[in-house]
Design a protein around this motif. Structure first.
Motif: not given
Length: 319
Positions: A52-73
């Motif tokens: 539900d909540v986690s620490e996350l790599s800034l790069a991984s988050y942005l790359i995933a979001k750039g690929g259309g992944d909407t599972r995280l905010t």
């Protein structure tokens, strides 16, 4: 909402321990704390949205979001920040003492897309005058986010590869083992590339205003849909915990760490950084996030830019 359990995974620090231990509760929620390595946390969250909540790599988050992944905010709570000049290592008998001397050389990262690696390649281009295609890149573990890279994935330990001369230099977020790099930083098989690196990092901050962000706090989108007040509530609590940690770091009645010169260092940091040595919030950090996004684009890991509204939850835009 009372008693709702959130699965949470973060590294322990003065920025998180009061939350993870329950010393600072998150009103209305119970926390199911997952004890896992930071690498496993990242893989689990980015691949399966496991928490539900986690620490996350800034790069991984942005790359995933750039690929259309909407599972995280995300919220602008930055649990890891680090200057990475000090994380570049060579063999002690190496002739190199500056990154500009590594043009055409063999350089190793744990992963190509890891946040620290993106920052370092950006510095090679913009600080040290070496284009990405002017280096030979090697990585030592699979990419946590599937991306195309120019790096060669090799088996083995990154530190041993450097010690054995299989690469000319490496960047690693983790300190090399003591058998190769003693606690003093001197007299081992490996050494830091840059002499007087701590002052070099201070000069970089003074000139650029960048204290590189490594990790943010991610939230599962479906959890936020159920509890829309959670992102802002968590942001405020974690900012309070961080501020308390800095106050405790400066308190001289007891030393919060085992470093005998911690107060000298903390006061110098406060002076250099105008009293805010670890800023949270969108306003104070968006300029460097934009810089980081441009580095991802230059690397070919991202094909577009973002607005703050796309990166962070709506409730924390005015932080």
């Amino acid at each position: 909402m009372a008693g709702t359990t959130l699965k949470i995974a973060m590294s322990e620090s003065d920025r998180t321990l009061k939350l993870l231990s329950g010393a600072k509760p998150l009103p209305g929620f119970k926390l199911d704390v997952q004890r896992e390595s930071i690498e496993d946390i990242f893989v689990n969250q980015i691949s399966q949205a496991s928490y539900d909540v986690s620490e996350l790599s800034l790069a991984s988050y942005l790359i995933a979001k750039g690929g259309g992944d909407t599972r995280l905010t995300a919220i602008p709570v930055f649990l890891s920040r680090s200057f990475r000049h000090n994380a570049i290592y060579v063999r002690s008998d190496s002739p190199y003492t500056h990154p500009s001397e590594l043009k055409g050389k063999r350089f190793g990262f744990p992963e190509y897309q890891m946040t620290a690696a993106v920052w370092v390649r950006g510095m090679f281009r913009h600080e040290w005058g070496i284009a990405t295609d002017e280096m030979e890149w090697f990585t030592f573990r699979p990419e946590r986010v599937p991306v195309k890279t120019p790096a060669t994935l090799v088996e083995g330990d990154i530190f041993e590869a450097l010690a054995e001369g299989k690469v000319d230099a490496i960047m690693t977020a983790r300190r090399p083992p003591a058998k190769l790099f003693p606690a003093s930083g001197e007299g081992g098989v490996l050494r830091r590339l840059i002499p007087d690196v701590w002052n070099v990092e201070r000069e970089y901050y003074g000139r650029t205003g960048i204290f590189p962000i490594m990790h943010l706090v991610s939230l599962k989108a479906t959890t936020v849909e159920q509890f829309p007040e959670l992102p802002k509530q968590l942001y405020e609590l974690m900012r309070e915990i961080k501020d308390e940690g800095i106050t405790e770091l400066l308190e001289t009645i007891r030393n919060a760490t085992s470093n005998p010169f911690v107060w000298e260092s903390a006061e110098a940091s406060a002076k250099l950084m105008n009293g805010d040595m670890w800023p949270y919030g969108v306003a104070a950090n968006w300029p460097q996030i934009e810089t980081f996004i441009s580095y991802l684009q230059e690397d070919g890991l991202l094909d577009r830019s973002f607005t703050p509204q796309e990166v962070f939850h709506a409730s924390v835009q005015n932080t």
